[in-house]
Write an enzyme that holds these catalytic residues in place. Sequence first.
Site, mmCIF file in Angstrom:
data_model
loop_
_atom_site.group_PDB
_atom_site.id
_atom_site.type_symbol
_atom_site.label_atom_id
_atom_site.label_comp_id
_atom_site.label_asym_id
_atom_site.label_seq_id
_atom_site.Cartn_x
_atom_site.Cartn_y
_atom_site.Cartn_z
ATOM 1 N N LYS A 219 0.815 -1.212 0.000
ATOM 2 C CA LYS A 219 0.000 0.000 0.000
ATOM 3 C C LYS A 219 0.849 1.263 0.000
ATOM 4 O O LYS A 219 2.031 1.246 0.311
ATOM 5 C CB LYS A 219 -0.982 -0.024 1.181
ATOM 6 N N ARG A 253 -2.989 -10.100 5.400
ATOM 7 C CA ARG A 253 -3.423 -10.158 3.991
ATOM 8 C C ARG A 253 -2.278 -9.628 3.138
ATOM 9 O O ARG A 253 -1.969 -8.450 3.194
ATOM 10 C CB ARG A 253 -4.694 -9.330 3.806
#
Length: 272
Positions: A219, A253
């Site tokens: 991210k 994740r």
Amino acid sequence: MSGHLCKIQIMGVINVTPDSFSDGGKFVKGNSIDIDGILRTVEFMLAAGADMIDVGGESTRPGADPVGVDQQSSRVLPVLESLKAHFDTIVSVDTSCPQLIREAASVGADFINDVRALQRPGALEAAVDTRLPVCLAHMQNQPKSMQDRPFYRDVTSEVLAFLLERKDACLSAGMAPEKIYIDPGFGFGKTLEHNIALFRAIDQFVATGFPVIVGVSRKRMISELLHDPSEQRLMGSVTLALLAAQRGASILRVHDVDETAKAIKILHQIDF
Ligand code: 8Y4
């Protein structure tokens, strides 16, 4: 620091979107899905130590346009079916759509991952009906505009309160408490400062007693922390995954299963 570290699970990510932010369009070319490529990737993820596979057909990258439910279903359902046919693993469906929640359960999905925490009309009822475990994640605003001007008075207390409110809604609708997982939703309508505050507060999410899922892999917060706008986010992703595991996260994740599993393997032998 011990106890909770012995059962950290790794959730490998499979994006069935033409435009996903980091593994963009790897498995989608026009209208066709590269099922063989997905099967090879999942086989590698499972061999590398993934405990579950998350399959999504909607891009939630900042600025992404919404995807129709029929398009999402036509991308995701064939993938879920072939994963269940080829592997003995836990398959998660990343969706907010009640119709896809029901369809996914009918083809054997084991887990529902909803970044909108079952707020769409009918989603809560659909999830309860499937009797599957669910991840409730926090998102401020929608992908199209979530990074425009994220604002919180106190990000940690607001995200915690939101997740506890959604947890109560699940319980009221008849969901068993042991089916509920929570996730602060890193990057979903959050600045770097918000993400850092939430990361430092992972222990407060863990203290709710619900298992915590953390998704920071590749991210933007990683390039922001490194002041490196390039797409080289592997080191940062593994570092944050390890820190989340040490803070008590139950499920990580991640896109890079092999590297993350190696870091966790070492963590388990040092802190246990
Ligand atoms: C910035 C960069 C913001 C990338 C968002 C993204 C999560 C998730 C995604 C998560 C859970 C992504 C489906 C991919 N992130 N599910 N899904 N937790 N439970 N977007 O953090 O990384 S979408």
